[in-house]
Design a protein around this motif. Structure first.
Motif, PDB file in Angstrom:
ATOM      1  N   GLU A  62    -100.140 -37.965 -40.060  1.00 15.15           N
ATOM      2  CA  GLU A  62     -99.519 -39.291 -40.076  1.00 15.15           C
ATOM      3  C   GLU A  62     -98.078 -39.275 -39.595  1.00 15.15           C
ATOM      4  O   GLU A  62     -97.613 -40.223 -38.994  1.00 15.15           O
ATOM      5  N   MET A  63     -97.364 -38.206 -39.908  1.00 19.75           N
ATOM      6  CA  MET A  63     -95.938 -38.140 -39.583  1.00 19.75           C
ATOM      7  C   MET A  63     -95.698 -37.260 -38.378  1.00 19.75           C
ATOM      8  O   MET A  63     -96.346 -36.228 -38.225  1.00 19.75           O
ATOM      9  N   ASP A  64     -94.722 -37.660 -37.558  1.00 21.83           N
ATOM     10  CA  ASP A  64     -94.355 -36.813 -36.430  1.00 21.83           C
ATOM     11  C   ASP A  64     -93.261 -35.831 -36.857  1.00 21.83           C
ATOM     12  O   ASP A  64     -92.842 -35.795 -38.018  1.00 21.83           O
ATOM     13  N   GLY A  65     -92.802 -35.029 -35.899  1.00 23.79           N
ATOM     14  CA  GLY A  65     -91.799 -34.014 -36.211  1.00 23.79           C
ATOM     15  C   GLY A  65     -90.477 -34.597 -36.682  1.00 23.79           C
ATOM     16  O   GLY A  65     -89.778 -33.987 -37.491  1.00 23.79           O
ATOM     17  N   ILE A  66     -90.120 -35.773 -36.173  1.00 22.53           N
ATOM     18  CA  ILE A  66     -88.853 -36.400 -36.580  1.00 22.53           C
ATOM     19  C   ILE A  66     -88.922 -36.850 -38.033  1.00 22.53           C
ATOM     20  O   ILE A  66     -88.005 -36.584 -38.821  1.00 22.53           O
ATOM     21  N   ASP A  67     -90.028 -37.508 -38.407  1.00 13.71           N
ATOM     22  CA  ASP A  67     -90.196 -37.915 -39.813  1.00 13.71           C
ATOM     23  C   ASP A  67     -90.230 -36.681 -40.722  1.00 13.71           C
ATOM     24  O   ASP A  67     -89.672 -36.691 -41.819  1.00 13.71           O
ATOM     25  N   THR A  68     -90.875 -35.631 -40.246  1.00 15.16           N
ATOM     26  CA  THR A  68     -90.949 -34.385 -41.013  1.00 15.16           C
ATOM     27  C   THR A  68     -89.557 -33.783 -41.192  1.00 15.16           C
ATOM     28  O   THR A  68     -89.198 -33.337 -42.278  1.00 15.16           O
TER      29      THR A  68
END
Length: 127
Positions: A62-68
C-alpha cells in the motif's frame, strides 16, 4: 578497525536488489537484508542495527518508499536514507524532499555515484 557499516536495501525487483547487494558488499559494506515492502522495512528497522537505507520509491504494498521513509523517520530520525529510483517527476521529487533524504539517485545508477552518496551520507550522519 572501523565498524562494519550495515545497510538495508529496499527494492522490489529481485535482480536489481541482488546487483545492489553485490555492489555494496564488494565495497565493504554489510547488507543486513533486502526488503520489498513497507512492512518488511519497518520489521528490519525495529529488529536490526542499520546505519543507512537505500530505498526504491516504487515498492510492493500500500505504501511507497516515501511513505515508508516517513515512518522510519518517526522511529529513527537520524537514519540516512538514499533514494534510488527510476521516478523523477516533480511531484515525486517534492514528496521525497519532505523526508530530508541523504541522497536521490536515478536508475540506472552508476556504482561510483551510489558509493559516493553513501560515503557522504555516512559522513554527514557522524557530525
Amino acid at each position: 578497525m572501523e565498524k562494519e557499516i550495515k545497510i538495508l536495501i529496499v527494492e522490489d525487483e529481485g535482480i536489481q536488489a541482488m546487483g545492489l547487494e553485490e555492489t555494496l558488499e564488494q565495497a565493504g559494506y554489510q547488507v543486513v537484508g533486502i526488503a520489498d515492502s513497507s512492512e518488511e522495512v519497518l520489521e528490519f528497522v525495529a529488529a536490526s542495527p542499520i546505519d543507512l537505507i537505500v530505498m526504491d520509491i516504487h515498492i510492493k504494498g500500500e505504501m511507497d518508499g516515501i511513505d515508508t521513509a516517513k515512518l522510519v523517520r518517526e522511529e529513527r530520525p537520524e537514519m540516512p536514507i538514499i533514494y534510488l529510483t527510476a521516478y523523477m517527476d516533480q511531484e515525486t521529487i517534492r514528496r521525497a524532499a519532505e523526508t530530508s533524504p541523504a541522497g536521490y539517485i536515478t536508475k540506472p545508477y552508476r556504482q561510483l555515484q551510489l558509493l559516493s552518496n553513501i560515503e557522504q551520507a555516512l559522513a554527514e550522519n557522524k557530525k
